[in-house]
Design a protein around this motif. Sequence first.
Motif, PDB file in Angstrom:
ATOM      1  N   THR A 127      21.449  34.266  13.460  1.00 33.08           N
ATOM      2  CA  THR A 127      20.897  35.114  12.403  1.00 33.08           C
ATOM      3  C   THR A 127      21.363  36.541  12.667  1.00 33.08           C
ATOM      4  O   THR A 127      21.500  36.942  13.817  1.00 33.08           O
ATOM      5  CB  THR A 127      19.354  35.071  12.409  1.00 33.08           C
ATOM      6  OG1 THR A 127      18.897  35.415  13.712  1.00 33.08           O
ATOM      7  CG2 THR A 127      18.814  33.711  12.008  1.00 33.08           C
ATOM      8  N   PRO A 128      21.573  37.344  11.652  1.00 27.61           N
ATOM      9  CA  PRO A 128      21.422  37.046  10.231  1.00 27.61           C
ATOM     10  C   PRO A 128      22.706  36.539   9.568  1.00 27.61           C
ATOM     11  O   PRO A 128      22.774  36.460   8.339  1.00 27.61           O
ATOM     12  CB  PRO A 128      21.051  38.410   9.664  1.00 27.61           C
ATOM     13  CG  PRO A 128      21.802  39.379  10.540  1.00 27.61           C
ATOM     14  CD  PRO A 128      21.831  38.765  11.911  1.00 27.61           C
ATOM     15  N   GLY A 129      23.745  36.231  10.301  1.00 32.54           N
ATOM     16  CA  GLY A 129      25.017  35.840   9.703  1.00 32.54           C
ATOM     17  C   GLY A 129      26.021  36.970   9.807  1.00 32.54           C
ATOM     18  O   GLY A 129      25.680  38.123  10.089  1.00 32.54           O
ATOM     19  N   LEU A 130      27.288  36.653   9.550  1.00 35.93           N
ATOM     20  CA  LEU A 130      28.376  37.592   9.798  1.00 35.93           C
ATOM     21  C   LEU A 130      29.107  37.970   8.516  1.00 35.93           C
ATOM     22  O   LEU A 130      29.283  37.140   7.622  1.00 35.93           O
ATOM     23  CB  LEU A 130      29.383  36.966  10.775  1.00 35.93           C
ATOM     24  CG  LEU A 130      28.819  36.458  12.107  1.00 35.93           C
ATOM     25  CD1 LEU A 130      29.916  35.777  12.914  1.00 35.93           C
ATOM     26  CD2 LEU A 130      28.195  37.593  12.905  1.00 35.93           C
ATOM     27  N   VAL A 131      29.547  39.213   8.458  1.00 35.74           N
ATOM     28  CA  VAL A 131      30.415  39.691   7.387  1.00 35.74           C
ATOM     29  C   VAL A 131      31.849  39.635   7.921  1.00 35.74           C
ATOM     30  O   VAL A 131      32.138  40.170   8.996  1.00 35.74           O
ATOM     31  CB  VAL A 131      30.058  41.124   6.956  1.00 35.74           C
ATOM     32  CG1 VAL A 131      31.015  41.612   5.869  1.00 35.74           C
ATOM     33  CG2 VAL A 131      28.614  41.181   6.470  1.00 35.74           C
ATOM     34  N   ALA A 132      32.744  38.982   7.187  1.00 36.05           N
ATOM     35  CA  ALA A 132      34.095  38.700   7.687  1.00 36.05           C
ATOM     36  C   ALA A 132      35.167  39.324   6.808  1.00 36.05           C
ATOM     37  O   ALA A 132      34.938  39.620   5.623  1.00 36.05           O
ATOM     38  CB  ALA A 132      34.315  37.194   7.762  1.00 36.05           C
ATOM     39  N   ASP A 133      36.329  39.492   7.403  1.00 33.43           N
ATOM     40  CA  ASP A 133      37.517  39.882   6.659  1.00 33.43           C
ATOM     41  C   ASP A 133      38.694  39.071   7.194  1.00 33.43           C
ATOM     42  O   ASP A 133      38.586  38.402   8.239  1.00 33.43           O
ATOM     43  CB  ASP A 133      37.788  41.375   6.795  1.00 33.43           C
ATOM     44  CG  ASP A 133      38.795  41.879   5.751  1.00 33.43           C
ATOM     45  OD1 ASP A 133      38.935  41.220   4.707  1.00 33.43           O
ATOM     46  OD2 ASP A 133      39.432  42.920   5.990  1.00 33.43           O
ATOM     47  N   ALA A 160      39.642  41.698  16.799  1.00 31.58           N
ATOM     48  CA  ALA A 160      38.307  42.194  17.135  1.00 31.58           C
ATOM     49  C   ALA A 160      38.241  43.714  16.999  1.00 31.58           C
ATOM     50  O   ALA A 160      37.243  44.267  16.504  1.00 31.58           O
ATOM     51  CB  ALA A 160      37.935  41.766  18.554  1.00 31.58           C
ATOM     52  N   ILE A 161      39.308  44.400  17.424  1.00 30.87           N
ATOM     53  CA  ILE A 161      39.352  45.855  17.273  1.00 30.87           C
ATOM     54  C   ILE A 161      39.383  46.233  15.792  1.00 30.87           C
ATOM     55  O   ILE A 161      38.691  47.165  15.348  1.00 30.87           O
ATOM     56  CB  ILE A 161      40.568  46.432  18.023  1.00 30.87           C
ATOM     57  CG1 ILE A 161      40.390  46.235  19.532  1.00 30.87           C
ATOM     58  CG2 ILE A 161      40.760  47.912  17.689  1.00 30.87           C
ATOM     59  CD1 ILE A 161      41.626  46.580  20.338  1.00 30.87           C
ATOM     60  N   TYR A 162      40.183  45.500  15.009  1.00 28.29           N
ATOM     61  CA  TYR A 162      40.250  45.750  13.563  1.00 28.29           C
ATOM     62  C   TYR A 162      38.865  45.589  12.923  1.00 28.29           C
ATOM     63  O   TYR A 162      38.441  46.424  12.102  1.00 28.29           O
ATOM     64  CB  TYR A 162      41.238  44.777  12.921  1.00 28.29           C
ATOM     65  CG  TYR A 162      41.180  44.724  11.413  1.00 28.29           C
ATOM     66  CD1 TYR A 162      41.880  45.645  10.634  1.00 28.29           C
ATOM     67  CD2 TYR A 162      40.406  43.764  10.761  1.00 28.29           C
ATOM     68  CE1 TYR A 162      41.805  45.608   9.244  1.00 28.29           C
ATOM     69  CE2 TYR A 162      40.332  43.710   9.386  1.00 28.29           C
ATOM     70  CZ  TYR A 162      41.029  44.640   8.621  1.00 28.29           C
ATOM     71  OH  TYR A 162      40.948  44.593   7.246  1.00 28.29           O
ATOM     72  N   ASN A 166      36.544  48.646  11.173  1.00 28.72           N
ATOM     73  CA  ASN A 166      36.300  48.575   9.725  1.00 28.72           C
ATOM     74  C   ASN A 166      34.916  48.028   9.375  1.00 28.72           C
ATOM     75  O   ASN A 166      34.667  47.639   8.234  1.00 28.72           O
ATOM     76  CB  ASN A 166      37.386  47.713   9.079  1.00 28.72           C
ATOM     77  CG  ASN A 166      38.756  48.369   9.135  1.00 28.72           C
ATOM     78  OD1 ASN A 166      39.073  49.213   8.307  1.00 28.72           O
ATOM     79  ND2 ASN A 166      39.555  47.989  10.132  1.00 28.72           N
ATOM     80  N   ASP A 167      34.020  48.010  10.341  1.00 31.20           N
ATOM     81  CA  ASP A 167      32.618  47.624  10.140  1.00 31.20           C
ATOM     82  C   ASP A 167      32.451  46.183   9.663  1.00 31.20           C
ATOM     83  O   ASP A 167      31.575  45.887   8.838  1.00 31.20           O
ATOM     84  CB  ASP A 167      31.930  48.588   9.157  1.00 31.20           C
ATOM     85  CG  ASP A 167      31.820  49.990   9.723  1.00 31.20           C
ATOM     86  OD1 ASP A 167      31.614  50.131  10.948  1.00 31.20           O
ATOM     87  OD2 ASP A 167      31.963  50.959   8.947  1.00 31.20           O
ATOM     88  N   PHE A 168      33.310  45.293  10.167  1.00 24.86           N
ATOM     89  CA  PHE A 168      33.116  43.860   9.956  1.00 24.86           C
ATOM     90  C   PHE A 168      32.565  43.244  11.244  1.00 24.86           C
ATOM     91  O   PHE A 168      32.737  43.788  12.332  1.00 24.86           O
ATOM     92  CB  PHE A 168      34.434  43.174   9.576  1.00 24.86           C
ATOM     93  CG  PHE A 168      34.995  43.627   8.262  1.00 24.86           C
ATOM     94  CD1 PHE A 168      34.386  43.250   7.079  1.00 24.86           C
ATOM     95  CD2 PHE A 168      36.128  44.429   8.205  1.00 24.86           C
ATOM     96  CE1 PHE A 168      34.893  43.676   5.848  1.00 24.86           C
ATOM     97  CE2 PHE A 168      36.649  44.851   6.993  1.00 24.86           C
ATOM     98  CZ  PHE A 168      36.027  44.478   5.802  1.00 24.86           C
ATOM     99  N   ASP A 169      31.928  42.085  11.085  1.00 22.25           N
ATOM    100  CA  ASP A 169      31.386  41.389  12.257  1.00 22.25           C
ATOM    101  C   ASP A 169      32.402  40.453  12.888  1.00 22.25           C
ATOM    102  O   ASP A 169      32.329  40.160  14.076  1.00 22.25           O
ATOM    103  CB  ASP A 169      30.145  40.576  11.856  1.00 22.25           C
ATOM    104  CG  ASP A 169      29.044  41.443  11.284  1.00 22.25           C
ATOM    105  OD1 ASP A 169      28.708  42.450  11.927  1.00 22.25           O
ATOM    106  OD2 ASP A 169      28.541  41.118  10.184  1.00 22.25           O
TER     107      ASP A 169
END
Length: 282
Positions: A127-133, A160-162, A166-169
């Motif tokens: 939880t709560p889940g991930l935001v991906a790119d 991982a650095i990217y 860029n505020d992704f999980d």
Amino acid sequence: MVNFNGDLLPDSNHFLNHKNRGLQFGDALSERIRYSGSVLLFWESHYFRLMASMRQLRMEIPMEFTLEYLEEEILKTLNASGRAKAPCEINITVFRKSGEDFLPPSLGISYVISFTPLESAEFPLDTPGLVADLFKDYYLQADGLAQLPHQMKLPWVLAAIYADENDFDTCLLVNHRKEIALGLHGNLFLRTGQDIKTPPLADGCSDEILRKFLLKQDWKETPYQLQEAHISPFELQQADELFMLNISSGISSITQYRKAKYTREAATFVLNMINGYIREQT
């Protein structure tokens, strides 16, 4: 406490140096194993994967490297650390002996056994889940090396650095054919309706133990059907669900990718399936 070639050493001991081939060339493998506090989970599968990977990398496997020997060395390390009855993640790292040229002076190996304490042998519900790119700066070469637990992880490090910058999980990585290979948190599973698919090994995913476990299950009596199939980046936003899976963190659900948002029904079902197996073993 770590185990270096059978010798028990404190964590602070400096037993590796600048000539280590894992450091110089990535000439190393690492297998992670979950320990319940009494049982090495999926141990035979882990052992045979490690042996097959060593053979593929032309490493010389010591005669004593039997399944029983390595299990004894793992338990010896845990006993000496006072962790024999506590859940842990075991890490076996194997590297070719020192040599400063591409051609090693010997194909012989050294090994390190270490561990990380766990709160539970079972995997938690993420939880709560991930935001991906999608990470597209570098592509994975989808060949036989991609399936191995080797130490050449620069694409993962850069992804991982990217993500952090860029505020992704998390990120999904693509192969040289621009197909989805896997994610930072493990092999990718995509659900559309009742159908779940995961990339085949030929697409550059990891030949990981939990992936093998799921593919061997009988899905006929479940709400879902699982298959190996290519996943195009264009499919991601049309999917109902995306989740990743590996032996360290279990299920990692993706709840958002660009404008698409996802549910977590199949991820919860798969998590319960895996945890049910772990309860049966312990």
